[in-house]
Structure formats: C-alpha cells, structure tokens
Enzyme design. Structure first.
Site, mmCIF file in Angstrom:
data_model
loop_
_atom_site.group_PDB
_atom_site.id
_atom_site.type_symbol
_atom_site.label_atom_id
_atom_site.label_comp_id
_atom_site.label_asym_id
_atom_site.label_seq_id
_atom_site.Cartn_x
_atom_site.Cartn_y
_atom_site.Cartn_z
ATOM 1 N N ALA A 184 70.694 1.515 49.429
ATOM 2 C CA ALA A 184 70.349 1.674 50.853
ATOM 3 C C ALA A 184 71.263 0.764 51.672
ATOM 4 C CB ALA A 184 68.896 1.272 51.062
ATOM 5 N N GLY A 239 68.976 2.045 45.811
ATOM 6 C CA GLY A 239 68.754 3.435 46.201
ATOM 7 C C GLY A 239 69.777 4.377 45.570
ATOM 8 N N GLU A 260 68.406 5.126 42.285
ATOM 9 C CA GLU A 260 67.198 5.940 42.472
ATOM 10 C C GLU A 260 67.572 7.392 42.788
ATOM 11 O OE1 GLU A 260 65.637 2.917 45.241
ATOM 12 O OE2 GLU A 260 63.752 3.157 44.156
ATOM 13 N N GLU A 271 67.033 -4.687 44.078
ATOM 14 C CA GLU A 271 66.234 -4.907 45.299
ATOM 15 C C GLU A 271 65.498 -6.245 45.279
ATOM 16 O OE1 GLU A 271 66.567 -2.071 43.720
ATOM 17 O OE2 GLU A 271 66.459 -0.353 45.073
HETATM 18 C C1 LIG Z 1 63.411 2.420 50.274
HETATM 19 C C2 LIG Z 1 64.374 1.350 49.825
HETATM 20 C C3 LIG Z 1 65.282 1.857 48.780
HETATM 21 C C4 LIG Z 1 66.303 1.207 48.307
HETATM 22 C C5 LIG Z 1 66.557 -0.160 48.612
HETATM 23 C C6 LIG Z 1 68.015 -0.534 48.320
HETATM 24 O O1 LIG Z 1 68.799 0.225 47.855
HETATM 25 S S1 LIG Z 1 68.406 -2.074 48.764
HETATM 26 C C7 LIG Z 1 70.124 -2.191 48.360
HETATM 27 C C8 LIG Z 1 70.328 -2.356 46.914
HETATM 28 N N1 LIG Z 1 71.720 -2.566 46.642
HETATM 29 C C9 LIG Z 1 72.210 -3.756 46.471
HETATM 30 O O2 LIG Z 1 71.549 -4.754 46.484
HETATM 31 C C10 LIG Z 1 73.700 -3.830 46.242
HETATM 32 C C11 LIG Z 1 74.312 -4.837 47.143
HETATM 33 N N2 LIG Z 1 75.748 -4.898 47.003
HETATM 34 C C12 LIG Z 1 76.337 -5.512 45.977
HETATM 35 O O3 LIG Z 1 75.754 -6.017 45.062
HETATM 36 C C13 LIG Z 1 77.829 -5.582 46.030
HETATM 37 O O4 LIG Z 1 78.226 -5.476 47.350
HETATM 38 C C14 LIG Z 1 78.524 -4.475 45.202
HETATM 39 C C15 LIG Z 1 78.041 -3.112 45.569
HETATM 40 C C16 LIG Z 1 78.295 -4.751 43.707
HETATM 41 C C17 LIG Z 1 80.057 -4.555 45.482
HETATM 42 O O5 LIG Z 1 80.511 -5.863 45.235
HETATM 43 P P1 LIG Z 1 81.972 -6.311 45.692
HETATM 44 O O6 LIG Z 1 82.119 -7.732 45.239
HETATM 45 O O7 LIG Z 1 82.955 -5.331 45.265
HETATM 46 O O8 LIG Z 1 81.958 -6.253 47.271
HETATM 47 P P2 LIG Z 1 81.086 -7.070 48.322
HETATM 48 O O9 LIG Z 1 79.842 -7.561 47.727
HETATM 49 O O10 LIG Z 1 81.970 -8.068 48.973
HETATM 50 O O11 LIG Z 1 80.703 -5.925 49.360
HETATM 51 C C18 LIG Z 1 81.721 -5.249 50.112
HETATM 52 C C19 LIG Z 1 81.165 -4.934 51.477
HETATM 53 O O12 LIG Z 1 80.107 -3.988 51.346
HETATM 54 C C20 LIG Z 1 78.932 -4.479 51.990
HETATM 55 N N3 LIG Z 1 77.787 -3.964 51.233
HETATM 56 C C21 LIG Z 1 77.629 -3.964 49.919
HETATM 57 N N4 LIG Z 1 76.486 -3.368 49.587
HETATM 58 C C22 LIG Z 1 75.915 -2.975 50.728
HETATM 59 C C23 LIG Z 1 74.721 -2.298 51.055
HETATM 60 N N5 LIG Z 1 73.875 -1.869 50.094
HETATM 61 N N6 LIG Z 1 74.445 -2.075 52.330
HETATM 62 C C24 LIG Z 1 75.286 -2.470 53.311
HETATM 63 N N7 LIG Z 1 76.455 -3.115 53.074
HETATM 64 C C25 LIG Z 1 76.748 -3.358 51.791
HETATM 65 C C26 LIG Z 1 79.068 -5.978 51.906
HETATM 66 O O13 LIG Z 1 78.288 -6.613 52.857
HETATM 67 C C27 LIG Z 1 80.543 -6.149 52.162
HETATM 68 O O14 LIG Z 1 80.725 -5.972 53.538
HETATM 69 P P3 LIG Z 1 81.832 -6.779 54.305
HETATM 70 O O15 LIG Z 1 81.633 -6.424 55.733
HETATM 71 O O16 LIG Z 1 83.140 -6.352 53.724
HETATM 72 O O17 LIG Z 1 81.549 -8.210 54.020
#
Ligand SMILES: CC/C=C\CC(=O)SCCNC(=O)CCNC(=O)[C@H](O)C(C)(C)COP(=O)(O)OP(=O)(O)OC[C@H]1O[C@@H](n2cnc3c(N)ncnc32)[C@H](O)[C@@H]1OP(=O)(O)O
Length: 719
Positions: free
Chosen positions: A61, A100, A103, A123
């Site tokens: 998400a 998500g 999921e 999450e």
């Molecule tokens: C009803 C609810 C259902 C579902 C709930 C969810 O899904 S909650 C979200 C669950 N997902 C996560 O927790 C994943 C979070 N992201 C990460 O762990 C890492 O970003 C990832 C995907 C492994 C990539 O890592 P990497 O080191 O390659 O990049 P970085 O972390 O620097 O991220 C790059 C930019 O993307 C933004 N970002 C990452 N994930 C999300 C996200 N889920 N939503 C919004 N934005 C996300 C992150 O902030 C970075 O942004 P930037 O502006 O470049 O700093």
C-alpha cells in the site's frame, strides 16, 4: 496506474506502474479494478497475469496515503474480486512483493517468483497488520506457525524460502512474467476453487491455541508495549478459529484500532525519517544528489580496540581491502585474533568462506601508502589523535581521506594538524561497530562536500544508516546523551534506584534501561572522558566529592562506583551485580542500595518517591530540549535526523518515533510546561531550562513536527 495489454492472444497482462516501488496508490488500485473488470469481460482473454513495472512487483500500500483521507477503491474487495474471477490469475513476482503487494499476489490463483525476489508482510514494522486479507489467506496457504512468524516479525523471505514454505508455486531464474504467462496458459480450464485461498481451511496444526499463546508471549516479551505484533497474533488466531468471513471482520476491527494509533504514526514517521536522512544536505546546500562520492577500494583502520575491530569487520564484509594498524605486536595479535574470529563466525552462519584475504595486519604506517581512506579509531585523546593525524599525512596519498571515529572531539581541531582539511571528516560508529546500524558523519567547517559524500556512500555500502551532523562537542547523539545520563543519576540521588529507572525506561519501550546499558558499555569509558575534560581531578575531595562543578550540579555517583572498580559487566559489578565478570544477567545488588542510602545521608538528601512518569518526563524531555538547541545551532539538518540517530544508535523505541517526534506527539506545550516545572525545582541544572526554539514553537501554536520547517529558518528537512 495500471497498464492493460493483451499478449499471446489470450492473456491480459496487467502491469502496475507507480515508480519507484509500484505502491498501491488510489490511482493504481483504480487501474487494477478497471483492468480486472476489462479482462473478465473480454471473451478473448482466458487468463490474467499481474506484474510490476521495472522488475518490481509491488512494495505494498502507498504509505504516504495513510496520513490523509482514504480515497479510491479499497484493497479488500478489489483482491476479493480478483480471487473470485472466473479466469486464472497469476502473479509474476520480480523484485519485491511486500505488504499489500503480497496480499494482491495471495488473491491470485497462482504465484511465480524470480530467484532474486523478496516476499513479506512487513506491516507490523509500520505499526499495522496485513489487513487486505493477509492474516487470513497466508495461514491457509502455509500454516499457522509459519504465518505467525512471518506476520509478527515482518521478515522478508527469499523466493527459494517462499517456495519451500509453499507461498509460491514456481521459482524461475529467468523472467518471471514469461514464466507466469506460460503457467497461465497451462492452467486455462483447470478448476479454480482449490486455488482460492479464502475457500480453504487453514493448514491443520496440532494445538493451535498453544501455538498462538506461545507466539503472543514471545511478541509481548520481544516488543514490550507495542500493539501491532499482539494484534497480528490475534488476527492469525482468528484465521485458525473462525470461518474466513468472520476472520476478515476480526482483521478489519484490529486494523481500525491500529490504524488510528499514535504508535502506527510513529512507526510510519520512522520509515520516512530513515529514508530522508539518506538525502543529506549541508548548510552550503551541497547535497546527496549534486555531489559525487569517491570510490573506496582500500581502507586503513588505525587502532584495533573494540571499535577498530568492528569497523574493520564491517569494511571487509562489504568487500573492501583493509590495512589494520596497531602500535605493538601484542595489541596487533589480539586485534587480529578478534577480527578473524568475528569474520569466521559470520561466514559460518552464512555458509560462505571468510574474506580473510582482504585483511593486512601490520605495525607499519607505510602499508597505508595506497589506501583511499583511513578511519582512525585510537583512544579518545585529542593529543594522541593529533599525533596520528600528522603521522598519517607523511605516508598517505595526497588525496586520501582521513576520517576519525571520535565520539565527540572537535573534528576541526584534528583537521587543522593535517595537510588536507577538506578531506577530513568524522565517521562516528557505535559499539559494537559491526552490529550497530548508526553512523554519524561529521562535517567540519572545512570538510569538502566530496569527503562527506564519500563517507556517506561508504557507510551505506557497509550497511549503516548514515546521518550527517555538524561539529560540536558530542555531535548530536552524545551531546544529548550526556544530559540524559545526568538526569538518570540525579534521579538516583533524589531517591530512585537503578532498577526503578531502568524499569520505567523499559516499560516506555527501551530494550534496556540506561543503567544496564552503562554496565554493558563499561562505566570506565565515561569516567575517562570526565577525567580528560577536567571534571575529575586531584582537587576533588576523595571522601565527600563536590556535587557542584564547573558552575552547575554534578553527580559524583558514577565516579565513586568506578573508584570501587565497579566498571559494569566486564568486572562483574556495576550498577548491578553479575555472576562473574563478562556475564550478562543483571541482578539487583544490595550493596548498591546501601551505597545510595549512605550517599544520600552523607549529603543530607531526603529521598522521595519517584514515579515512572517523572523518570520518563525528565529523561525524554531533556533529550528533546537539547534536540531543539541542536536544531537552533544548525548541527542537525532536521528533527527527523535527530530521531534517526536515537532510533538506530541509542535504542529509542521505534513505536515512539524518536525524541523529537515524541515531543511533537505529546504536545510541545506539555513538554514546555514540564520542563519549566522541573527547572523551577532544579534551578542548578541549566539544561532543564526550556530552549528558546521550544518556547518559540509553542508561542507559534505548537505545530506538528511535519510543519516545523516553515517555522525554523535553518532547517534542511525533507519532512
Ligand atoms: C489495508 C492495508 C494493506 C496493506 C498495508 C501495506 O501494504 S503497508 C506497506 C507495506 N510495505 C512495506 O512496508 C514496504 C516498504 N518499503 C520497503 O521496505 C522498501 O522501500 C523496499 C520496497 C524494500 C525498497 O527498498 P529500497 O532500499 O530499494 O528503496 P527505499 O526504501 O529507499 O524506497 C525507495 C522509495 O520508495 C518509497 N517507498 C517504498 N515503499 C513505499 C510504500 N509502500 N509506499 C510509499 N512509498 C514507498 C520510499 O519512501 C522511497 O521514497 P523516496 O522518496 O525515494 O525516499
């Protein structure tokens, strides 16, 4: 956004397109809903494949949307309609399928992953639970124990492990989209009900209740006071006990509570704060995306004490050749043995061979002649460090960087003895340096942006969370820590015990109370620093040491403890008692109770009852107060940088965001009021006086932390 294309005549390929991680924003969810409906209606389409643009399936998400009002199609019915669709749906997982994103894949009838993919339901690390059916579908796919472990830890698993667990049907070394399309074509016409996870009973496990109880006890112990892991267990228990529909209801109820909680806000703030800190920016506006870092292939480490050992291990593990230097053969052999053993243990754990060929141990500075960068990690003594720095200049290449691991000495003063001030920066690691994630990169007044960029890039390469900080005594972390330590010992003088203070801090969420941490790190370290700074000297009365030094209140208790040889775990006695030197289990020591009572008697202090609330207020608010001064001085670029330092270097609980976030969450006017009160009661403690910036922010209406940058001129915050 989701792109719809028809491929191989009968397959609808739905590509999520929302760089960088294809998060499920409202627009993406809308695109999916429309694309699925189109695919189900199109008679030519016999199967559907989902993938993500740029070889990243989906990062979950869109976390940014959580702080606003929710719009767009909700995830749960969207995933349900995919699962219920009468055409096979296959997820082609490349890169990541998280939260998500996973999921969504669980709502598909089949899953194919590339070998490099990582899957997980993280999450819980955002203070939430997987509420798009993840807590109900995953147990039905891989069983209750495995689902509990993944959901309560948020751990990512490799494609290979996902295959073993049964999370994916196939793993391919090649293109997952191609493999998914082949699978899709091969299953056209097969019955779909067995692949609809919501229709399955959870994989049977004996004594499910017992398994859930054990998981609950474990998460309560591991993450004391954190709501999300407990809710995760409750949701998975519902999957085991209730039919799918009822389980989904329970998942939603639990999520509603978490979603609104301050803990979730704190953990989501911490997620973005960590990423913001990587986007460093100096007062002269040189920053992460306009400054090139130098490549570092060979590094020198000077001093093989505990810090030098950990630094050498971190560098070698990242594939960097290291020349490690000591002053005498005995120290060198000792350091070599320790570094080698750490690398061997790590390699054994990972089933690889230790990269010992990257290490050179030597007594000779001349071996440093072709290194790109040196990290000095000798004793915390300015004169010694200055000698090392000027000796280094005689052997190093003219363009080699010199970095100091000092935990608080003046980087400019050190740079001044070199022939290359722009190439000198601080790289302040935290003990043990190969384990602790934090690295403070300290820029001096003459440090070049290139030197800062190189230290930041090197830190990132060795797996650290790096934060740039300005040059002042103690930088950010230790400057604040000093005042927090002072408060903790003042509390002992006033009537508390180490156990009481530690218990309050542990209930707040610290993994260890401050007195246990002191015993672990060694109480002699601070003693040496206090001696070097002139706080302890021959003129201090050995029988009744003064409680007033350098114009303010001083607590001599830690010095008196050290005089008794109580250095903490290493001597088997510190604030606590240990079974033997080096053992870790802290036990209350009646001698310490007597020692504190004698001390109070000697100084005529009447002990009073100290509440946990007072412990937390005095310890947490003093940190935030100094944080405000640090922001005023421009030493940290933004409040989130201070919070990242406390989260990754000092064990601040993630569900409290960090000291600055905590202050914002409690309310700045409350913090101000409490500090005013404590300062009135303790006028001899100047650090309790509310900072000018805190007063100003309160006067300007106590804006939330995200808005501080419009109130503070020199802030370079990305919040
Ligand atoms: C009803 C609810 C259902 C579902 C709930 C969810 O899904 S909650 C979200 C669950 N997902 C996560 O927790 C994943 C979070 N992201 C990460 O762990 C890492 O970003 C990832 C995907 C492994 C990539 O890592 P990497 O080191 O390659 O990049 P970085 O972390 O620097 O991220 C790059 C930019 O993307 C933004 N970002 C990452 N994930 C999300 C996200 N889920 N939503 C919004 N934005 C996300 C992150 O902030 C970075 O942004 P930037 O502006 O470049 O700093």
């Amino acid at each position: 956004m989701a792109r719809y294309t028809r491929v191989k005549g009968s397959i609808a390929l739905i590509t999520l397109t929302n760089p960088p991680v294809n998060a499920l924003s409202a627009a993406v969810r809308r695109g999916i809903v429309e694309s699925v409906s189109r695919a189900l209606k199109d008679e030519q389409v016999k199967a559907v494949v989902f993938c993500g643009e740029n070889e990243k399936f989906c990062g979950g998400a869109d976390i940014k949307e959580f702080s606003g009002s929710v719009s767009g199609p909700p995830l749960v019915p969207m995933i349900h309609s995919m699962e219920a669709g009468e055409k096979p749906m296959v997820a082609a997982i490349e890169g990541v399928a998280l939260g998500g994103g996973l999921e969504l894949a669980l709502g598909c009838h089949y899953r194919v992953a590339n070998t490099k993919a990582r899957l997980g339901l993280p999450e819980v690390t955002l203070g939430l639970l997987p509420a798009a059916g993840g807590t109900q579908r995953l147990p039905r796919l891989i069983g209750i124990p495995a689902a509990l472990e993944l959901i309560t830890t948020g751990r990512h698993v490799s494609a290979q492990e996902a295959l073993q667990l049964g999370m994916v049907d196939q793993v391919t070394e090649g293109n997952a989209v191609q493999a998914a399309m082949e699978l899709a074509l091969s299953v056209i016409g097969h019955p779909l009900n067995p692949c609809r996870l919501s229709l399955r009973a959870p994989v049977w496990a004996p004594d499910v209740d017992g398994v859930c109880d054990a998981a609950l006890a474990q998460v309560k112990q591991r993450s004391r006071g954190v709501m999300a892991p407990v809710a995760c267990v409750q949701a998975v228990r519902a999957a085991a006990m209730l039919p799918y529909g009822k389980g989904m209801e329970r998942e939603r109820q639990l999520m509603d509570t978490l979603f609104r909680s301050g803990q979730a806000q704190a953990m989501q703030y911490a997620f973005f704060a960590q990423r913001n800190a990587g986007k460093w920016i100096l007062p002269n506006r040189a920053q992460w995306n306009n400054t090139k870092a130098r490549e570092v292939q060979r590094a020198g480490v000077i001093g093989l004490g505990t810090m030098g050992q950990g630094i050498a291990v971190s560098l070698v593990k990242a594939g960097i050749s290291v020349v490690a230097i000591e002053t005498d053969t005995k120290q060198l052999e000792w350091g070599k043995k320790a570094v080698t053993a750490m690398l061997q243990r790590d390699a054994q754990r990972r089933g690889v061979s230790p990269p010992l060929h990257l290490l050179t141990f030597t007594l000779s500075f001349h071996q440093l002649r072709d290194v790109d960068l040196v990290i000095e990690a000798v004793f915390e003594d300015m004169n010694l460090k200055k000698r090392v720095f000027s000796d280094l200049c005689k052997v190093l290449r003219v363009n080699a960087l010199i970095c100091t691991n000092t935990s608080g000495l003046n980087v400019d003063e050190l740079a001044a003895v070199t022939d290359r001030q722009p190439l000198v920066v601080g790289m302040h690691f935290f003990a043990p340096a190969h384990v602790m994630k934090l690295l403070e990169v300290v820029y001096g007044s003459r440090s070049s942006p290139e030197a800062v960029a190189t230290a930041m890039a090197l830190g990132k390469r060795i797996g650290k969370v790096c934060v740039t900080v300005g040059n002042c005594s103690g930088f950010v972390g230790n400057r604040m820590l000093k005042l927090y330590l002072d408060q903790s010992v003042y509390l002992l003088e006033e009537g508390a015990t180490p156990e009481q203070v530690d218990q309050a801090l542990e209930e707040f969420g610290f993994a260890m109370g401050i007195f246990k941490v002191g015993d672990l790190s060694g109480l002699d370290v601070g003693w040496r620093v206090r001696k070097a700074s002139g706080l302890i000297g021959p003129d201090v009365d050995p029988v009744k040491p003064s409680r007033w030094r350098l114009g303010r209140r001083y607590c001599p208790l830690p010095d008196m403890l050290c005089q008794q040889g109580r250095f903490g775990q290493k001597t088997g006695r510190g604030w606590y008692l240990y079974d033997s030197p080096g053992s870790k289990e802290a036990k209350s020591d009646p001698e310490i109770q007597n020692f504190l009572e004698d001390y109070r008697r000697k100084y005529g202090i009447i002990p009073r009852r100290i509440t946990s609330q007072e412990v937390i207020e005095r310890c947490a608010f003093i940190l935030a107060n100094e944080g405000f001064r640090i922001l005023e001085d421009g030493i940290a670029a933004g409040p989130e940088h201070i919070d990242v330092i406390y989260l990754f270097g000092y064990g601040w609980p993630r569900h409290r965001g960090g000291p600055m976030f905590y202050a914002s969450q409690v309310g700045l006017s409350v913090v101000l009021e409490k500090l005013e009160h404590y300062h009135r009661v303790h006028p001899d403690v100047p650090s309790l006086e509310p900072s000018r910036l805190l007063r100003r922010l309160v006067a300007e209406g106590s804006p939330p932390i995200q808005q501080w940058k419009s109130h503070i001129k020199n802030l370079r915050s990305h919040l």
